[in-house]
Design a protein around this motif. Structure first.
Motif, short mmCIF file in Angstrom:
data_model
loop_
_atom_site.label_atom_id
_atom_site.label_comp_id
_atom_site.label_asym_id
_atom_site.label_seq_id
_atom_site.Cartn_x
_atom_site.Cartn_y
_atom_site.Cartn_z
N PHE A 51 0.87 -1.34 -0.02
CA PHE A 51 0.01 -0.05 -0.06
C PHE A 51 0.98 1.03 0.19
N ILE A 52 2.12 1.23 0.70
CA ILE A 52 2.85 2.38 0.82
C ILE A 52 3.45 2.99 -0.50
N GLU A 53 3.32 1.92 -1.72
CA GLU A 53 3.80 2.59 -3.15
C GLU A 53 2.64 3.34 -3.64
N ILE A 54 1.24 2.98 -3.24
CA ILE A 54 0.21 3.75 -3.43
C ILE A 54 0.03 5.23 -2.83
N ILE A 55 0.55 5.12 -1.50
CA ILE A 55 0.74 6.35 -0.68
C ILE A 55 1.54 7.28 -1.41
N GLU A 56 2.83 6.75 -1.90
CA GLU A 56 3.60 7.73 -2.40
C GLU A 56 3.27 8.12 -3.46
N LYS A 57 2.54 7.68 -4.43
CA LYS A 57 2.07 8.45 -5.41
C LYS A 57 0.74 9.50 -5.20
N ASN A 58 0.42 9.52 -3.81
CA ASN A 58 -0.77 10.35 -3.52
C ASN A 58 -0.65 11.12 -2.24
N LYS A 59 0.62 11.55 -2.40
CA LYS A 59 0.75 12.36 -1.17
C LYS A 59 0.28 13.57 -0.88
N ILE A 60 -0.04 14.29 -1.91
CA ILE A 60 -0.86 15.52 -1.79
C ILE A 60 -2.25 15.32 -1.26
N THR A 61 -2.76 14.28 -1.92
CA THR A 61 -4.32 13.74 -1.48
C THR A 61 -4.34 13.74 -0.09
N ILE A 62 -3.35 12.86 0.76
CA ILE A 62 -3.29 12.43 2.16
C ILE A 62 -2.77 13.42 2.89
N ILE A 63 -2.00 14.70 2.41
CA ILE A 63 -1.53 15.73 3.28
C ILE A 63 -2.93 16.67 3.34
N ARG A 64 -3.75 16.70 2.14
CA ARG A 64 -4.90 17.56 1.94
C ARG A 64 -6.04 17.16 3.21
N THR A 65 -6.09 15.72 3.05
CA THR A 65 -7.10 15.16 4.02
C THR A 65 -6.74 15.56 5.54
N THR B 157 -9.79 4.23 -1.65
CA THR B 157 -9.01 3.55 -2.76
C THR B 157 -9.39 2.27 -2.79
N GLU B 158 -10.44 1.79 -1.86
CA GLU B 158 -10.84 0.22 -1.77
C GLU B 158 -9.87 -0.73 -1.56
N ASN B 159 -8.88 -0.37 -0.61
CA ASN B 159 -7.63 -1.20 -0.18
C ASN B 159 -7.73 -1.56 1.08
N GLN B 160 -8.91 -1.50 1.80
CA GLN B 160 -9.02 -1.55 3.34
C GLN B 160 -9.15 -3.22 3.73
N SER B 161 -8.54 -3.50 4.68
CA SER B 161 -8.58 -4.82 5.16
C SER B 161 -8.05 -4.60 6.72
N LEU B 162 -8.47 -5.77 7.66
CA LEU B 162 -8.11 -5.67 9.05
C LEU B 162 -6.62 -5.57 8.91
N GLU B 163 -5.88 -6.43 8.37
CA GLU B 163 -4.49 -6.57 8.66
C GLU B 163 -3.86 -5.11 8.09
N LEU B 164 -4.27 -4.44 7.10
CA LEU B 164 -3.76 -3.19 6.56
C LEU B 164 -3.92 -2.12 7.79
N PHE B 165 -5.10 -1.93 8.36
CA PHE B 165 -5.42 -1.07 9.30
C PHE B 165 -4.53 -1.25 10.54
N GLN B 166 -4.34 -2.73 10.86
CA GLN B 166 -3.55 -2.79 12.16
C GLN B 166 -2.14 -2.81 11.70
N GLU B 167 -1.52 -2.68 10.80
CA GLU B 167 -0.13 -2.14 10.26
C GLU B 167 -0.16 -0.75 10.24
N ILE B 168 -1.07 -0.17 9.62
CA ILE B 168 -1.05 1.30 9.70
C ILE B 168 -0.98 1.94 11.18
N ASN B 169 -1.64 1.49 12.08
CA ASN B 169 -1.74 1.68 13.45
C ASN B 169 -0.49 1.29 14.10
N PHE B 170 0.21 -0.06 13.93
CA PHE B 170 1.28 -0.41 14.34
C PHE B 170 2.44 0.66 14.06
N TYR B 171 2.57 1.05 12.74
CA TYR B 171 3.95 1.92 12.49
C TYR B 171 3.52 3.20 13.11
#
Length: 495
Positions: A6-20, A104-118
């Motif tokens: 997912f981090i590859e998608i984040i890197e291409k959408n930095k501005i969107t995340i910053i705005r949010t 971006t429809e990339n949600q999963s329990l495992e993904l959210f757990q990793e986001i929270n962990f880091y």
């Protein structure tokens, strides 16, 4: 999806995340209450923190202090931001990531757990730094700057592009001393291979207040070169006016050289394959040429027997000759298209790709009595470089054919099976040629290694297949021995 993907998608959408993040009502309230410079916050600190978060995930190691983050904390501390408000500030960042994942429809329990962990991993370090005094924070910043100086290829320029400071790492890779660079334009290391359009885009981007990223080939003092992945961002004063530009670089010379070597090997492989293709064309032309020859000889024979040639007879011969010539022309067109370079990926069904590959080898299979059993269970389209993938499948099938001929196999069979599993497409090629010797099985994908005893083995075919599958298509290829022979399994990600 896991966070490292997912981090590859984040890197291409930095501005969107910053705005949010910044548009959160809680963040807006903090900015207003503490008179935080929103322009400075967005263009310097928010991007710096996001980069720090990304780096922590990529390195997957103990979080290190970031000079930009420490500087950010120092700024917030001077604004007298309380610890609980610091938590609110950064929890909004995590919420922005989660919100982006949902959209971006990339949600999963495992993904959210990793986001929270880091996030927790990063925030604990931030909290530790923030709880210290200004003097301690400045000491941490000084220590970080010292590390940056030694290991980060960094420079700062004024608004005209004149270098005002460089790191020791920059001097080391370029071969220049600091005094030879400061006061000079970056053109001193500009390589003539780099197009001027790239630098025009660079300046247009950073002058507008945005960050620029790209790969640049630079010139060393001794005349040699090096490649760097470069990020340039503007620096702003408290009024949001650009005052300078910082450039951070990563040395990617070895990566570029590796890619160059691999491309050379692939081109050599294509040249070797071209010789084989010409041989196949010759085989496929032999039958229609014989037919044309017989038809031409038929004309004087008919005239001798019947005394004359009727228009009907002549039209029939011309029609049959034209059919054979059309077939020969189509053969040339097919092989010519096969060797055209891929411009972009295409969305295709794997069944069509397999059938196209087998069509090229149909005559070879016919004259060598090779039976093809193809079973397809895939129903999804896949995005690939079509001609490259055709080349891979031709190579695998032809290798099996060669092995069966070399080992004098009587009932020659190649089983091909395509199916989908866990968001991947699998393509299996299995022959009954007896398999690959165990002591060389681990080496077959190495460049210039060949199992063929004759002079036809270049040792580039399977190396090329591996490069196309793993680097161009982000897949995997493996080989195994079975009771019948060798089995190659290609694994490609579905879109």
């Amino acid at each position: 999806m896991q966070l490292k993907e997912f981090i590859e998608i984040i890197e291409k959408n930095k501005i969107t995340i910053i705005r949010t993040w910044i548009n959160s009502s809680k963040i807006k309230e903090l900015i207003d209450n503490y008179s935080i410079n929103e322009e400075l916050f967005i263009k310097r600190y928010s991007f710096g923190f996001l980069e720090h978060y990304i780096k922590t995930i990529k390195n997957d190691e103990k979080t290190q202090n970031s000079a930009v983050v420490v500087d950010f904390l120092k700024y917030l501390k001077k604004q007298n931001l309380r610890v609980n408000e610091l938590f609110v500030l950064f929890i909004a960042f995590k919420d922005a990531l989660v919100d982006f994942a949902f959209k971006t429809e990339n949600q999963s329990l495992e993904l959210f757990q990793e986001i929270n962990f880091y996030f927790q991993k990063v925030f604990l370090i931030i909290l530790d730094i923030y709880s210290k005094s200004i003097e301690q924070v400045e000491n941490a910043l000084t220590k970080s700057i010292d590390i940056v100086d030694r290991y980060v290829i960094m420079s700062r320029t004024n608004l005209q592009g004149i270098i005002t400071s460089v790191s020791s790492a920059f001097c080391k890779i370029s071969g220049y001393e600091a005094y030879e660079l400061i006061g000079k334009s970056h053109n001193i290391i500009r390589h003539p291979d780099m197009p001027k359009e790239l630098f025009e885009d660079l300046w247009r981007t950073i002058k507008s207040g945005n960050m620029w990223q790209g790969e640049i080939k630079n010139l060393k003092k001794d005349g040699s070169f090096y490649w760097v992945k470069t990020t340039i961002h503007p620096n702003f004063d408290n009024n949001g006016v650009i005052i300078s530009y910082d450039a951070i670089r990563e040395d990617i010379t070895s990566q570029k050289e590796l890619v160059s070597q691999q491309n050379l090997l692939i081109e050599q492989s294509k040249s070797a394959a071209l010789g084989e293709m010409i041989s196949m064309i010759a085989h496929q032309w032999r039958q229609p040429l014989q037919a044309v020859s017989i038809l031409i000889q038929k004309l004087p024979l008919l005239k001798m027997i019947k005394g004359e040639l009727s228009d009907e007879m002549l039209d029939d011969v011309v029609k049959q000759v034209s059919l054979q010539l059309d077939y020969m022309s189509k053969t040339i067109d097919d092989f010519r298209d096969y060797f055209k370079p891929n411009k972009k990926k295409e969305e295709v069904y794997i069944e069509n790709v397999i059938n196209k590959s087998l069509d090229f080898l149909s005559y070879l299979f016919k004259i060598n009595s090779v039976k093809i059993n193809y079973k397809n269970e895939s129903t999804s389209e896949i995005q690939i470089y079509l001609n490259e993938m055709v080349q891979v499948f031709i190579n695998l099938a032809k290798n099996s054919c060669d092995a069966m001929i070399e080992n004098n196999i009587e009932n020659r069979v190649i089983d091909i099976h395509t199916y989908e599993k866990d968001n991947y497409l699998y393509i299996e090629f299995e022959d009954n040629a007896g398999g690959i010797k165990e002591n060389v099985l681990s080496k077959i994908f190495e460049a210039y290694f060949s199992t063929k005893n004759n002079k036809n083995g270049t040792g580039l075919g399977l190396y090329m297949c591996k490069a196309i599958i793993e680097q161009h298509s982000l897949g995997k290829i493996n080989a195994y021995n079975t009771p019948k022979g060798a089995k190659f399994i290609v694994q490609l990600p579905l879109k």
